[in-house]
Write a protein that holds these residues in place. Sequence first.
Motif, PDB file in Angstrom:
ATOM      1  N   GLN A   1       0.844  -1.200  -0.083  1.00  0.00           N
ATOM      2  CA  GLN A   1      -0.198   0.056  -0.035  1.00  0.00           C
ATOM      3  C   GLN A   1       0.809   1.211  -0.231  1.00  0.00           C
ATOM      4  O   GLN A   1       0.505   2.185  -0.613  1.00  0.00           O
ATOM      5  N   GLY A   2       2.065   1.356   0.548  1.00  0.00           N
ATOM      6  CA  GLY A   2       2.845   2.455   0.588  1.00  0.00           C
ATOM      7  C   GLY A   2       3.552   2.911  -0.493  1.00  0.00           C
ATOM      8  O   GLY A   2       3.592   3.875  -0.925  1.00  0.00           O
ATOM      9  N   LYS A   3       3.766   1.889  -1.408  1.00  0.00           N
ATOM     10  CA  LYS A   3       4.235   2.020  -2.851  1.00  0.00           C
ATOM     11  C   LYS A   3       3.316   2.796  -3.540  1.00  0.00           C
ATOM     12  O   LYS A   3       3.456   3.520  -4.393  1.00  0.00           O
TER      13      LYS A   3
ATOM     14  N   PHE B   1      -6.823   1.693  -4.979  1.00  0.00           N
ATOM     15  CA  PHE B   1      -7.838   0.932  -4.463  1.00  0.00           C
ATOM     16  C   PHE B   1      -7.042  -0.695  -4.150  1.00  0.00           C
ATOM     17  O   PHE B   1      -6.260  -0.901  -5.009  1.00  0.00           O
ATOM     18  N   LYS B   2      -7.629  -1.568  -3.632  1.00  0.00           N
ATOM     19  CA  LYS B   2      -7.123  -2.676  -3.352  1.00  0.00           C
ATOM     20  C   LYS B   2      -7.978  -3.940  -4.026  1.00  0.00           C
ATOM     21  O   LYS B   2      -9.154  -3.838  -4.187  1.00  0.00           O
ATOM     22  N   SER B   3      -7.359  -4.975  -4.877  1.00  0.00           N
ATOM     23  CA  SER B   3      -7.985  -6.132  -5.216  1.00  0.00           C
ATOM     24  C   SER B   3      -7.164  -7.256  -4.853  1.00  0.00           C
ATOM     25  O   SER B   3      -6.524  -7.141  -3.863  1.00  0.00           O
TER      26      SER B   3
ATOM     27  N   TYR C   1      -2.699  -3.236  -4.905  1.00  0.00           N
ATOM     28  CA  TYR C   1      -2.960  -2.207  -4.811  1.00  0.00           C
ATOM     29  C   TYR C   1      -2.933  -1.550  -6.211  1.00  0.00           C
ATOM     30  O   TYR C   1      -1.821  -1.708  -6.771  1.00  0.00           O
ATOM     31  N   HIS C   2      -4.095  -0.618  -6.784  1.00  0.00           N
ATOM     32  CA  HIS C   2      -3.902  -0.393  -8.166  1.00  0.00           C
ATOM     33  C   HIS C   2      -4.176   1.129  -8.018  1.00  0.00           C
ATOM     34  O   HIS C   2      -5.025   1.665  -7.458  1.00  0.00           O
TER      35      HIS C   2
END
Length: 149
Positions: free
Chosen positions: A60-62, A133-135, A139-140
Amino acid sequence: MGKDSKAKDAGGKGKGKAKQAASGADESASKGKGKSGKAASDGLGTCTYVKARHILCEKQGKINEAYKKLQDGWLSNGDKVPPAEFAKLAAEYSECPSGKKGGDLGWFPRGKMAGPFQDVAFSTLIGATSAPFKSTHGYHIILCEGRKN
């Protein structure tokens, strides 16, 4: 956890269309627009294909770091991110094989991509960038480049 919370969980603090695009606007698009003509005015409608670029990161940080660069360069001013600039960031940050091609996923139909990715891709306005957002893959961030039936 619904689509709205997934987009917000990734820490996106985008403004305007980028935040709205990832908020699940697809729900209204999937119900059809009837004769109101709204489909033509909002750019969403019930299209069959979307052309998109994306950045995929495991952490998520990246993805938040990449999104901050988008915010600092364009989104904070309400501007749209130029595809060439998004492609540079995808090449730098994306951990998906498509990153080597600037995150280009080409045209894909409804039903090809999994859950949240499809929902966000088909609800992001043309030229707009989604909030992170997360899948199931990570994270995208998505840049929608076009729609067609």
